[in-house]
Motif scaffolding. Sequence first.
Motif, PDB file in Angstrom:
ATOM      1  N   LEU A 153       0.813  -1.213   0.000  1.00 52.86           N
ATOM      2  CA  LEU A 153       0.000   0.000   0.000  1.00 52.86           C
ATOM      3  C   LEU A 153       0.848   1.265   0.000  1.00 52.86           C
ATOM      4  N   THR A 154       1.967   1.224   0.690  1.00 58.02           N
ATOM      5  CA  THR A 154       2.812   2.420   0.819  1.00 58.02           C
ATOM      6  C   THR A 154       4.030   2.402  -0.101  1.00 58.02           C
ATOM      7  N   GLY A 155       4.169   1.337  -0.902  1.00 58.55           N
ATOM      8  CA  GLY A 155       5.273   1.276  -1.863  1.00 58.55           C
ATOM      9  C   GLY A 155       6.642   1.143  -1.222  1.00 58.55           C
ATOM     10  N   GLN A 156       6.722   0.438  -0.100  1.00 58.52           N
ATOM     11  CA  GLN A 156       7.996   0.263   0.597  1.00 58.52           C
ATOM     12  C   GLN A 156       8.467  -1.186   0.480  1.00 58.52           C
ATOM     13  N   ALA A 157       9.492  -1.390  -0.312  1.00 59.75           N
ATOM     14  CA  ALA A 157      10.043  -2.735  -0.503  1.00 59.75           C
ATOM     15  C   ALA A 157      10.686  -3.235   0.794  1.00 59.75           C
ATOM     16  N   PRO A 158      10.672  -4.552   1.017  1.00 56.36           N
ATOM     17  CA  PRO A 158      11.283  -5.083   2.244  1.00 56.36           C
ATOM     18  C   PRO A 158      12.810  -4.980   2.246  1.00 56.36           C
ATOM     19  N   TYR A 159      13.403  -4.930   1.082  1.00 55.79           N
ATOM     20  CA  TYR A 159      14.860  -4.822   0.974  1.00 55.79           C
ATOM     21  C   TYR A 159      15.201  -3.758  -0.057  1.00 55.79           C
ATOM     22  N   VAL A 160      16.315  -3.098   0.156  1.00 57.83           N
ATOM     23  CA  VAL A 160      16.780  -2.084  -0.776  1.00 57.83           C
ATOM     24  C   VAL A 160      17.881  -2.703  -1.625  1.00 57.83           C
ATOM     25  N   LYS A 161      17.714  -2.599  -2.921  1.00 60.61           N
ATOM     26  CA  LYS A 161      18.713  -3.124  -3.842  1.00 60.61           C
ATOM     27  C   LYS A 161      20.005  -2.335  -3.671  1.00 60.61           C
TER      28      LYS A 161
END
Length: 184
Positions: A153-161
């Motif tokens: 919903l908030t566009g926050q991925a669990p990991y950052v590439k």
Amino acid sequence: MPRTDPVRVFVSYTHDSPEHREHVLALSDFLVRHGLDVTLDQWQPVARQDWYTWAIAGIETADHVIVVASARYREVADGYASAESNRGLQSEAALLREKLHSDRPAWTRKILPVVLPGHTPAEIPAFLQPQTADHYLVTGFTVAGCEPLLRVLTGQAPYVKPAPGRVPVLPPRPIKPSGIHPRN
């Protein structure tokens, strides 16, 4: 530029039981308290309402539509209920099917099947691909219990590439004779 207005969410569900309605209300309340703009029928003023136009407006303006899975929702949305039952949901489900048919990639991202405690993914309507597309299990009305749903919903991925590192320098390998003799 980052978004400044809250993400708009429309909640589609069936009134299976008072307990189910309370769980949907608790989920919606939780989402509002965590920065989302939720449209829920239970929050509408007590007045005569044209629920069909209300649903159309809510779905059309939503960034996401949460479909709360239940056995009754699946039965109605997949066309197994009588024409006289759950007419409001029949209209909502028909509209969602039309949206998927008109632009499957966009609406597959927008329509989010949600499974609340006490329910299973088997209760997701078939047109929402319960086996071949993502769905969101809510284990409790906490950030941890709603994390996958909150992330989408908030566009926050669990990991950052990570940023690309340096390409290693690899020395050439020497060519070794293969023991194959050329033809004469």
